[in-house]
Design a protein around this motif. Structure first.
Motif, short mmCIF file in Angstrom:
data_model
loop_
_atom_site.label_atom_id
_atom_site.label_comp_id
_atom_site.label_asym_id
_atom_site.label_seq_id
_atom_site.Cartn_x
_atom_site.Cartn_y
_atom_site.Cartn_z
N PRO A 58 0.81 -1.23 0.00
CA PRO A 58 0.00 0.00 0.00
C PRO A 58 0.84 1.27 0.00
N ARG A 59 2.01 1.23 0.65
CA ARG A 59 2.85 2.43 0.68
C ARG A 59 3.39 2.77 -0.71
N ILE A 60 3.84 1.77 -1.42
CA ILE A 60 4.33 2.00 -2.78
C ILE A 60 3.19 2.46 -3.69
N VAL A 61 2.01 1.81 -3.55
CA VAL A 61 0.85 2.21 -4.35
C VAL A 61 0.47 3.66 -4.06
N GLU A 62 0.56 4.05 -2.79
CA GLU A 62 0.24 5.43 -2.41
C GLU A 62 1.19 6.43 -3.06
N ASP A 63 2.49 6.13 -3.00
CA ASP A 63 3.48 7.08 -3.50
C ASP A 63 3.51 7.16 -5.02
N GLN A 64 3.37 6.03 -5.68
CA GLN A 64 3.58 6.00 -7.13
C GLN A 64 2.30 6.05 -7.95
N VAL A 65 1.15 5.77 -7.34
CA VAL A 65 -0.10 5.76 -8.11
C VAL A 65 -1.13 6.72 -7.53
N THR A 66 -1.50 6.51 -6.26
CA THR A 66 -2.59 7.29 -5.67
C THR A 66 -2.26 8.78 -5.61
N TYR A 67 -1.05 9.11 -5.13
CA TYR A 67 -0.70 10.52 -4.99
C TYR A 67 -0.65 11.25 -6.33
N PRO A 68 0.00 10.71 -7.37
CA PRO A 68 -0.02 11.40 -8.67
C PRO A 68 -1.43 11.59 -9.23
N LEU A 69 -2.30 10.60 -9.03
CA LEU A 69 -3.65 10.73 -9.56
C LEU A 69 -4.48 11.76 -8.80
N THR A 70 -4.39 11.75 -7.47
CA THR A 70 -5.18 12.70 -6.68
C THR A 70 -4.74 14.14 -6.93
N THR A 71 -3.45 14.37 -7.06
CA THR A 71 -2.97 15.73 -7.34
C THR A 71 -3.38 16.20 -8.73
N ALA A 72 -3.53 15.27 -9.65
CA ALA A 72 -3.95 15.65 -11.00
C ALA A 72 -5.46 15.90 -11.06
N SER A 108 -16.18 12.48 -18.74
CA SER A 108 -15.34 12.95 -19.85
C SER A 108 -14.26 13.91 -19.37
N ARG A 109 -14.58 14.75 -18.38
CA ARG A 109 -13.55 15.66 -17.84
C ARG A 109 -12.45 14.88 -17.13
N VAL A 110 -12.85 13.85 -16.39
CA VAL A 110 -11.86 13.04 -15.68
C VAL A 110 -10.95 12.32 -16.68
N LEU A 111 -11.51 11.84 -17.77
CA LEU A 111 -10.70 11.18 -18.79
C LEU A 111 -9.67 12.14 -19.39
N GLU A 112 -10.05 13.38 -19.60
CA GLU A 112 -9.12 14.36 -20.14
C GLU A 112 -7.92 14.55 -19.21
N TYR A 113 -8.20 14.72 -17.92
CA TYR A 113 -7.11 14.94 -16.97
C TYR A 113 -6.34 13.65 -16.71
N LEU A 114 -6.99 12.51 -16.89
CA LEU A 114 -6.31 11.24 -16.68
C LEU A 114 -5.25 11.00 -17.75
N SER A 115 -5.51 11.46 -18.95
CA SER A 115 -4.53 11.27 -20.02
C SER A 115 -3.24 12.03 -19.73
N SER A 116 -3.34 13.20 -19.10
CA SER A 116 -2.14 13.95 -18.76
C SER A 116 -1.43 13.37 -17.55
N ALA A 117 -2.18 12.71 -16.64
CA ALA A 117 -1.56 12.12 -15.46
C ALA A 117 -0.93 10.77 -15.74
N GLN A 118 -1.22 10.18 -16.90
CA GLN A 118 -0.70 8.85 -17.24
C GLN A 118 0.82 8.81 -17.26
N LYS A 119 1.45 9.87 -17.74
CA LYS A 119 2.91 9.86 -17.86
C LYS A 119 3.62 9.91 -16.52
N ARG A 120 2.91 10.22 -15.45
CA ARG A 120 3.51 10.27 -14.11
C ARG A 120 3.42 8.93 -13.39
#
Length: 486
Positions: A58-72, A108-120
């Motif tokens: 969960p700690r790795i998931v938080e740092d590398q996945v959850t945090y980048p997505l929530t900030t985006a 649709s708005r979430v999908l737009e922002y998700l595409s930019s967060a994918q590279k993180r």
């Protein structure tokens, strides 16, 4: 003002009757097409992002996945709250929008922002959106049982046969499988043999991946015909896995196969929970999740019909049974409203007949109650309020208040007619003139009495949070019914 409206209505009876007939027709159409559910949908407008990151804490998931997505997602237009949850191997991010936001616009708005967060995100990690449903979308659940098949076989029938067919039913957002065991190929590598052959584990993994491919080549032209060249390499059995070459011993040229360094079998995937039925043991089943805004009763009927068709393709020993069916609760709510409406109509009719000794007068109340309810359904259909326990309960409560006005109006008209009959024949006024005078006398008072009751519900609309959303359907539908009666 109200007196003039009443007088105009009496003089122009044709237009009043025509408007009433049109209102009844529109009400019947609205009643037939209004979405029906057991409970009001009080959930927030939200979009869920689900991301798998297998094998990570969960700690790795938080740092590398959850945090980048929530900030985006905090900058998504219309969002008011972003919540992230990290678990072993996967992440959930909830984006909650302002009330009244269209859910598909939000997605649709979430999908737009998700595409930019994918590279993180880490390589190979792909986030997906959850189903377009809400927390009350769970409308039906069924179980599979057999006296001859294992939980693994039942789960395979659910995942590869029932799930995809039920997903095609109109209004179904998702069919979630629960219980049983998910079948998989399991390769248990012997570390001693790896050491003996001096093989790294990554080399074994790459060999399995490379051997599970279909590859294409060019075409060969022979006799004015083209023959496609392709290599068939998909794994179809345990024996195919056993014969995957890993390496070749250099001094002897002897190949080393996967079976030489690992034990290969078919077994269940590791589980993180079970499904149990009525305390009698484990079970396999599926959960039908309804799409946002759909008619729950219609969706359940479609699912039942589809299940009946799919039973013919299942083995004879496999049985499907309903574990949860919301349609029974919906039908009980509709039955309660129908029962109370009939009771009110009968009681009012009997009271009018008993005290006024006039059968036709009772028809006024008998006609007023269902007409007012149909008019309420027109407005409910227009603003998107579905028929549920709360809204139908509001209508049932409003019936009692609507009856009083009808009885008072009828009784006053009878008093005026009786008084008019006592006059000499030459001095009697016309029937409709007497009715107009009687209605004008008590009509405004009845209107304002109903209006006072209606206005008393307006403070409910100022409530906020879950309490406000719980009571607003009840107050709103009762207000509609009272306004229709007035």
């Amino acid at each position: 003002m109200l007196a003039k409206i009443i007088e105009w209505s009496v003089r122009n009876r044709f237009f009043v009757i025509l408007a009433t007939v049109l209102a009844i027709g529109a009400g019947i159409y609205s009643l037939a097409t209004t979405s029906v559910d057991a409970i009001p949908d009080l959930s927030d407008v939200q979009v869920i992002i689900y991301t798998e990151f297998p094998g990570q804490s969960p700690r790795i998931v938080e740092d590398q996945v959850t945090y980048p997505l929530t900030t985006a997602m905090v900058s998504v237009p219309g969002s008011k709250t972003v919540r992230g949850y990290s678990f072993f191997g996967y992440s959930l991010v909830y984006i909650i929008f302002e009330d009244g936001t269209d859910i598909y616009w939000a997605r649709s708005r979430v999908l737009e922002y998700l595409s930019s967060a994918q590279k993180r995100l880490p390589q190979g990690v792909t986030p997906t959106l959850g189903p377009d449903a809400t927390g009350v979308g769970w409308v039906y659940e069924y179980t599979l049982s057999s006296d001859r098949r294992s939980l693994q076989e039942l789960r395979s029938l659910q995942d590869w046969y029932l799930k995809y067919n039920l997903s095609s039913v109109e209004g179904v957002a998702e069919v979630a499988s629960i219980g049983g065991y998910v079948k998989e190929y399991q390769v248990t590598v012997d570390p001693v043999r790896l050491e003996a052959y001096q093989l790294p584990l990554q080399m074994v993994e790459m060999a399995i991946k490379d051997s599970n491919l279909d590859v294409g080549g060019e075409v060969i032209e022979m006799g004015e015909m083209e023959f496609m060249v392709r290599g068939l390499g998909y794994i179809k059995s345990v024996d195919d896995l056993k014969m995957i070459p890993i390496m070749t011993i250099s001094n002897t040229g002897t190949p080393v196969y996967l079976k030489d360094i690992a034990d290969i079998s078919i077994g269940p995937m590791m589980r993180r929970g079970i499904a149990e039925l009525n305390g009698e043991g484990e079970a396999v089943g599926g959960i039908i999740v309804m799409r946002y805004g759909e008619n729950a009763l219609k969706v359940i009927k479609g699912v039942k019909k589809k299940l009946g068709e799919l039973k013919a393709g299942l083995p004879p020993d496999v049985k499907i049974a309903a574990a949860y069916d919301r349609s029974s609760l919906i039908m009980r709510a509709i039955h309660t409203l129908r029962e109370k409406l009939i009771e009110e109509i009968l009681i009012v009719a009997l009271v009018c007949i008993f005290f006024l000794l006039h059968g036709r007068s009772s028809m006024v109340a008998v006609f007023t109650l269902p007409t007012a309810i149909l008019i309420a359904f027109i407005i409910m259909k227009k603003i998107g309020v579905n028929a549920n326990i709360m809204s139908l309960g509001g209508i049932a409560i409003a019936i009692g208040a609507m009856v009083d006005a009808a009885i008072i109006m009828i009784e006053n008209a009878h008093k005026h007619l009786e008084f008019e009959r006592e006059k000499p024949l030459q001095s009697r006024r016309g029937h409709w003139q007497v009715i107009s005078e009687a209605s004008t006398e008590v009509g405004p008072a009845l209107f304002y009495s109903l209006l006072v009751i209606t206005v008393s519900f307006l403070p409910v609309f100022a409530l906020t949070g879950q309490a406000g959303r719980l009571f607003k359907p009840l107050a709103y539908t009762k207000t509609l019914s009272m306004a229709a009666a007035a």
